[in-house]
Design a protein around this motif. Structure first.
Motif, PDB file in Angstrom:
ATOM      1  N   LEU A 128       0.858  -1.190   0.000  1.00 42.75           N
ATOM      2  CA  LEU A 128       0.000   0.000   0.000  1.00 42.75           C
ATOM      3  C   LEU A 128       0.888   1.231   0.000  1.00 42.75           C
ATOM      4  CD1 LEU A 128      -2.470  -1.196   2.780  1.00 42.75           C
ATOM      5  CD2 LEU A 128      -2.880  -1.236   0.311  1.00 42.75           C
ATOM      6  N   GLU A 129       0.909   1.945  -1.114  1.00 36.03           N
ATOM      7  CA  GLU A 129       1.857   3.036  -1.281  1.00 36.03           C
ATOM      8  C   GLU A 129       1.755   4.078  -0.165  1.00 36.03           C
ATOM      9  OE1 GLU A 129       5.130   4.415  -3.050  1.00 36.03           O
ATOM     10  OE2 GLU A 129       3.999   2.703  -3.852  1.00 36.03           O
ATOM     11  N   CYS A 130       0.548   4.396   0.238  1.00 40.29           N
ATOM     12  CA  CYS A 130       0.389   5.456   1.230  1.00 40.29           C
ATOM     13  C   CYS A 130       0.711   5.002   2.653  1.00 40.29           C
ATOM     14  CB  CYS A 130      -1.024   6.050   1.176  1.00 40.29           C
ATOM     15  SG  CYS A 130      -2.352   4.879   1.446  1.00 40.29           S
ATOM     16  N   HIS A 131       0.818   3.675   2.870  1.00 41.31           N
ATOM     17  CA  HIS A 131       1.132   3.158   4.204  1.00 41.31           C
ATOM     18  C   HIS A 131       2.610   2.846   4.384  1.00 41.31           C
ATOM     19  CE1 HIS A 131      -3.222   2.631   4.355  1.00 41.31           C
ATOM     20  NE2 HIS A 131      -3.132   2.333   5.629  1.00 41.31           N
ATOM     21  N   LYS A 132       3.376   2.860   3.313  1.00 42.68           N
ATOM     22  CA  LYS A 132       4.786   2.518   3.424  1.00 42.68           C
ATOM     23  C   LYS A 132       5.495   3.475   4.383  1.00 42.68           C
ATOM     24  CE  LYS A 132       5.604   0.277  -1.053  1.00 42.68           C
ATOM     25  NZ  LYS A 132       6.315   0.378  -2.352  1.00 42.68           N
ATOM     26  N   GLY A 133       6.331   2.904   5.244  1.00 45.06           N
ATOM     27  CA  GLY A 133       7.065   3.726   6.191  1.00 45.06           C
ATOM     28  C   GLY A 133       6.342   3.969   7.497  1.00 45.06           C
ATOM     29  N   ILE A 134       5.103   3.484   7.616  1.00 47.49           N
ATOM     30  CA  ILE A 134       4.374   3.606   8.882  1.00 47.49           C
ATOM     31  C   ILE A 134       4.518   2.293   9.647  1.00 47.49           C
ATOM     32  CG2 ILE A 134       2.150   3.958   9.992  1.00 47.49           C
ATOM     33  CD1 ILE A 134       1.260   5.551   7.573  1.00 47.49           C
ATOM     34  N   CYS A 135       5.034   2.382  10.857  1.00 46.29           N
ATOM     35  CA  CYS A 135       5.201   1.185  11.692  1.00 46.29           C
ATOM     36  C   CYS A 135       4.120   1.160  12.770  1.00 46.29           C
ATOM     37  CB  CYS A 135       6.582   1.195  12.348  1.00 46.29           C
ATOM     38  SG  CYS A 135       6.853  -0.213  13.451  1.00 46.29           S
ATOM     39  N   SER A 170      -3.175  11.250   8.393  1.00 53.41           N
ATOM     40  CA  SER A 170      -2.584  12.509   8.842  1.00 53.41           C
ATOM     41  C   SER A 170      -2.178  12.379  10.306  1.00 53.41           C
ATOM     42  CB  SER A 170      -3.565  13.667   8.647  1.00 53.41           C
ATOM     43  OG  SER A 170      -4.813  13.382   9.232  1.00 53.41           O
ATOM     44  N   PRO A 171      -1.087  13.053  10.692  1.00 56.01           N
ATOM     45  CA  PRO A 171      -0.590  12.883  12.064  1.00 56.01           C
ATOM     46  C   PRO A 171      -1.507  13.490  13.106  1.00 56.01           C
ATOM     47  CG  PRO A 171       0.615  14.618  10.929  1.00 56.01           C
ATOM     48  CD  PRO A 171      -0.259  13.964   9.897  1.00 56.01           C
ATOM     49  N   GLY A 172      -1.492  12.874  14.284  1.00 53.77           N
ATOM     50  CA  GLY A 172      -2.231  13.412  15.423  1.00 53.77           C
ATOM     51  C   GLY A 172      -1.306  13.955  16.490  1.00 53.77           C
ATOM     52  N   PHE A 173      -0.068  13.427  16.529  1.00 56.00           N
ATOM     53  CA  PHE A 173       0.909  13.858  17.523  1.00 56.00           C
ATOM     54  C   PHE A 173       2.258  14.077  16.852  1.00 56.00           C
ATOM     55  CE2 PHE A 173      -2.348  11.784  19.966  1.00 56.00           C
ATOM     56  CZ  PHE A 173      -2.436  12.547  21.124  1.00 56.00           C
ATOM     57  N   ARG A 174       2.988  15.072  17.339  1.00 57.88           N
ATOM     58  CA  ARG A 174       4.284  15.398  16.754  1.00 57.88           C
ATOM     59  C   ARG A 174       5.300  14.286  16.996  1.00 57.88           C
ATOM     60  NH1 ARG A 174       2.411  20.547  18.292  1.00 57.88           N
ATOM     61  NH2 ARG A 174       2.390  21.963  16.505  1.00 57.88           N
ATOM     62  N   TYR A 175       5.243  13.676  18.181  1.00 57.57           N
ATOM     63  CA  TYR A 175       6.211  12.641  18.546  1.00 57.57           C
ATOM     64  C   TYR A 175       5.523  11.569  19.371  1.00 57.57           C
ATOM     65  CZ  TYR A 175       9.286  16.584  17.477  1.00 57.57           C
ATOM     66  OH  TYR A 175       9.883  17.652  16.871  1.00 57.57           O
ATOM     67  N   ARG A 217       8.385  11.755   9.311  1.00 54.79           N
ATOM     68  CA  ARG A 217       9.152  10.888  10.205  1.00 54.79           C
ATOM     69  C   ARG A 217       9.018  11.330  11.667  1.00 54.79           C
ATOM     70  NH1 ARG A 217      13.315   7.182  10.083  1.00 54.79           N
ATOM     71  NH2 ARG A 217      14.737   7.274  11.866  1.00 54.79           N
ATOM     72  N   GLU A 218       8.786  10.345  12.542  1.00 54.91           N
ATOM     73  CA  GLU A 218       8.624  10.494  13.995  1.00 54.91           C
ATOM     74  C   GLU A 218       7.233  10.944  14.409  1.00 54.91           C
ATOM     75  OE1 GLU A 218      10.853   9.066  15.441  1.00 54.91           O
ATOM     76  OE2 GLU A 218      12.546   9.250  14.073  1.00 54.91           O
ATOM     77  N   LYS A 219       6.353  11.269  13.459  1.00 53.53           N
ATOM     78  CA  LYS A 219       5.005  11.673  13.834  1.00 53.53           C
ATOM     79  C   LYS A 219       4.105  10.439  13.997  1.00 53.53           C
ATOM     80  CE  LYS A 219       5.510  16.258  11.943  1.00 53.53           C
ATOM     81  NZ  LYS A 219       5.988  16.710  13.263  1.00 53.53           N
ATOM     82  N   VAL A 220       3.024  10.633  14.724  1.00 52.25           N
ATOM     83  CA  VAL A 220       2.153   9.519  15.122  1.00 52.25           C
ATOM     84  C   VAL A 220       0.782   9.680  14.478  1.00 52.25           C
ATOM     85  CG1 VAL A 220       1.064   8.352  17.078  1.00 52.25           C
ATOM     86  CG2 VAL A 220       3.378   9.297  17.315  1.00 52.25           C
ATOM     87  N   CYS A 221       0.291   8.602  13.889  1.00 57.77           N
ATOM     88  CA  CYS A 221      -1.026   8.628  13.239  1.00 57.77           C
ATOM     89  C   CYS A 221      -1.884   7.481  13.756  1.00 57.77           C
ATOM     90  CB  CYS A 221      -0.880   8.545  11.719  1.00 57.77           C
ATOM     91  SG  CYS A 221      -0.223   6.966  11.118  1.00 57.77           S
ATOM     92  N   PHE A 238      -4.115  15.282   2.966  1.00 54.53           N
ATOM     93  CA  PHE A 238      -4.726  15.219   4.301  1.00 54.53           C
ATOM     94  C   PHE A 238      -3.735  15.709   5.361  1.00 54.53           C
ATOM     95  CE2 PHE A 238      -8.186  11.664   3.865  1.00 54.53           C
ATOM     96  CZ  PHE A 238      -8.902  12.494   3.015  1.00 54.53           C
ATOM     97  N   SER A 239      -2.506  15.200   5.292  1.00 53.19           N
ATOM     98  CA  SER A 239      -1.490  15.582   6.282  1.00 53.19           C
ATOM     99  C   SER A 239      -1.147  17.061   6.173  1.00 53.19           C
ATOM    100  CB  SER A 239      -0.226  14.735   6.097  1.00 53.19           C
ATOM    101  OG  SER A 239      -0.476  13.378   6.421  1.00 53.19           O
ATOM    102  N   LYS A 240      -1.001  17.539   4.958  1.00 48.91           N
ATOM    103  CA  LYS A 240      -0.692  18.957   4.739  1.00 48.91           C
ATOM    104  C   LYS A 240      -1.765  19.844   5.361  1.00 48.91           C
ATOM    105  CE  LYS A 240      -0.439  22.400   1.028  1.00 48.91           C
ATOM    106  NZ  LYS A 240      -0.353  22.638  -0.431  1.00 48.91           N
TER     107      LYS A 240
END
Length: 268
Positions: A68-75, A109-114, A95-99, A179-181
């Protein structure tokens, strides 16, 4: 800061960071691991909504995300055991943001900065689900523009814009980048959210409307009137809801005009 070698022996995390890094390329930094260790030490199954995933669970979901292209890099790192997950961006501008990974709808889109900010929040609210927590994002007030992180946030937005300039991007990835922007957009640049009210993507249009409503951004009333009159179904309903919330003389006038243009069911 404690050494990670020491933490490795005592943290008792359900997953093995070294295995994730060496075998799967999932790099979780020390500060995230320290925060998760603090959470694990406090965690009680009957009190906390979220538990930390095991190595096997993380790897299984991570592998699925590679398709899933949009999910790559999310752990994924935590779950409510209802097929919803808390994810950490491990690469790219976010990177380092939480969704939040919701099994019913996709909004990455992120909900928390870290992660440490998320952990601190749920340690204070162990019985709260994602939507009940006080998030860093979306930005909804001009007070956020004075926050120490606002300049860093805008730098991330600029990086997202660069990503959006690439050719032949996956359609779902484009949607999630936007969405994130929009979610991170400084209040002082709310007009940039307005520019997405004419998007031909129904969900981007709706997202823009909802964020303007959350900001109570009354200068957008005229544009929201146009969405309510001619937009897509989700956007129409969201725009009417925003105009109702504004409660200005202008928004009341526009709502009255819409009542003469749209079926009554839009105003129930």
């Amino acid at each position: 800061m404690e050494s990670m070698d020491h933490l490795e022996n005592e943290r008792g995390l359900p997953f093995d960071p070294e295995s994730l890094k060496k075998l799967h390329g999932i790099d979780i930094n020390d500060q995230v691991l320290i925060s998760l260790n603090q959470y694990q030490e406090s965690w009680k199954a009957d009190e906390f909504v979220y538990r930390i995933l095991t190595t096997e669970e993380i790897v299984e979901i991570w592998d699925l995300f590679q398709d899933l292209e949009c999910h790559k890099g999310i752990c994924p790192l935590l779950t409510d055991d209802q097929s919803n997950y808390i994810g950490l961006y491990t690469a790219g501008p976010l990177r380092e943001k939480v969704c939040y990974l919701n099994h019913e709808e996709t909004d990455l889109s992120p909900g928390f900065r870290y992660m440490e900010r998320f952990i601190a929040t749920i340690l204070n609210n162990p019985g709260a689900e994602w939507d009940q927590l006080a998030h860093d994002y979306p930005i909804v007030s001009d007070l956020d523009d004075r926050h120490e992180h606002s300049e860093l946030d805008f730098h991330v937005i600029q990086e997202l814009d660069q990503c959006l300039l690439q050719e032949n991007l996956d359609e779902d990835l484009v949607q999630q980048l936007i969405f994130s922007k929009l979610t991170m957009m400084p209040y002082s640049r709310s007009d940039e959210i307005c520019s997405y009210l004419t998007s031909d993507d129904m969900f981007i249009q709706e997202k823009a409307v909802v964020l303007l409503r959350k900001r109570n951004y009354t200068p957008a009333a005229g544009l929201l009137f146009e969405v309510a009159k001619s937009g897509m179904p989700n956007g129409k309903l969201a725009a009417i809801s925003a105009l109702k919330q504004f409660r200005t003389a202008d928004s009341k006038r526009l709502l009255k005009e819409l009542e003469g243009l749209l079926p009554p069911n839009y105003f129930k």
